[in-house]
Design a protein around this motif. Structure first.
Motif, PDB file in Angstrom:
ATOM      1  N   CYS A   1      23.634  41.911  53.236  1.00  0.00           N
ATOM      2  CA  CYS A   1      23.290  40.662  52.542  1.00  0.00           C
ATOM      3  C   CYS A   1      22.302  40.882  51.406  1.00  0.00           C
ATOM      4  CB  CYS A   1      22.710  39.665  53.541  1.00  0.00           C
ATOM      5  SG  CYS A   1      23.866  39.177  54.793  1.00  0.00           S
ATOM      6  N   ARG A   2      22.166  42.065  50.938  1.00  0.00           N
ATOM      7  CA  ARG A   2      21.158  42.351  49.917  1.00  0.00           C
ATOM      8  C   ARG A   2      21.745  42.416  48.513  1.00  0.00           C
ATOM      9  NH1 ARG A   2      17.109  46.495  52.961  1.00  0.00           N
ATOM     10  NH2 ARG A   2      16.684  45.101  54.674  1.00  0.00           N
ATOM     11  N   ILE A   3      22.806  41.671  48.268  1.00  0.00           N
ATOM     12  CA  ILE A   3      23.378  41.607  46.931  1.00  0.00           C
ATOM     13  C   ILE A   3      22.672  40.476  46.185  1.00  0.00           C
ATOM     14  CG2 ILE A   3      25.484  41.236  45.607  1.00  0.00           C
ATOM     15  CD1 ILE A   3      27.046  42.156  48.069  1.00  0.00           C
ATOM     16  N   PRO A   4      22.134  40.738  44.994  1.00  0.00           N
ATOM     17  CA  PRO A   4      21.456  39.662  44.261  1.00  0.00           C
ATOM     18  C   PRO A   4      22.411  38.510  43.959  1.00  0.00           C
ATOM     19  CG  PRO A   4      21.044  41.791  43.242  1.00  0.00           C
ATOM     20  CD  PRO A   4      22.063  42.006  44.299  1.00  0.00           C
ATOM     21  N   LEU A   5      21.849  37.309  43.840  1.00  0.00           N
ATOM     22  CA  LEU A   5      22.680  36.123  43.624  1.00  0.00           C
ATOM     23  C   LEU A   5      23.496  36.204  42.346  1.00  0.00           C
ATOM     24  CD1 LEU A   5      20.290  33.271  44.787  1.00  0.00           C
ATOM     25  CD2 LEU A   5      22.367  34.067  45.915  1.00  0.00           C
ATOM     26  N   ASP A   6      22.935  36.786  41.286  1.00  0.00           N
ATOM     27  CA  ASP A   6      23.675  36.851  40.027  1.00  0.00           C
ATOM     28  C   ASP A   6      24.797  37.890  40.068  1.00  0.00           C
ATOM     29  OD1 ASP A   6      21.861  38.906  40.184  1.00  0.00           O
ATOM     30  OD2 ASP A   6      21.452  38.961  38.025  1.00  0.00           O
TER      31      ASP A   6
END
Length: 59
Positions: free
Chosen positions: A47-52
């Protein structure tokens, strides 16, 4: 887990499950906590993918 395995390795051929239940319990607790720790390590970074950078799904 290693303590449980060492305890189970000393069971004689004519031994009973009730007399050597402590080795089974120790082995089960160690195995259970090892699987939980491995699962947490495996999914910790998912879950460590940045929102952008996350893909946008259109409906």
């Amino acid at each position: 887990m290693a303590v449980g395995q060492a305890s189970l390795s000393r069971i004689p051929v004519d031994g009973s499950h009730l007399r050597h239940c402590s080795g089974l319990v120790l082995f089960g607790l160690g195995l259970g906590s090892a699987f939980v720790a491995a699962t947490v390590l495996a999914v910790a970074g998912s879950c460590r993918i940045p929102l952008d950078r996350r893909p946008r799904y259109h409906r």
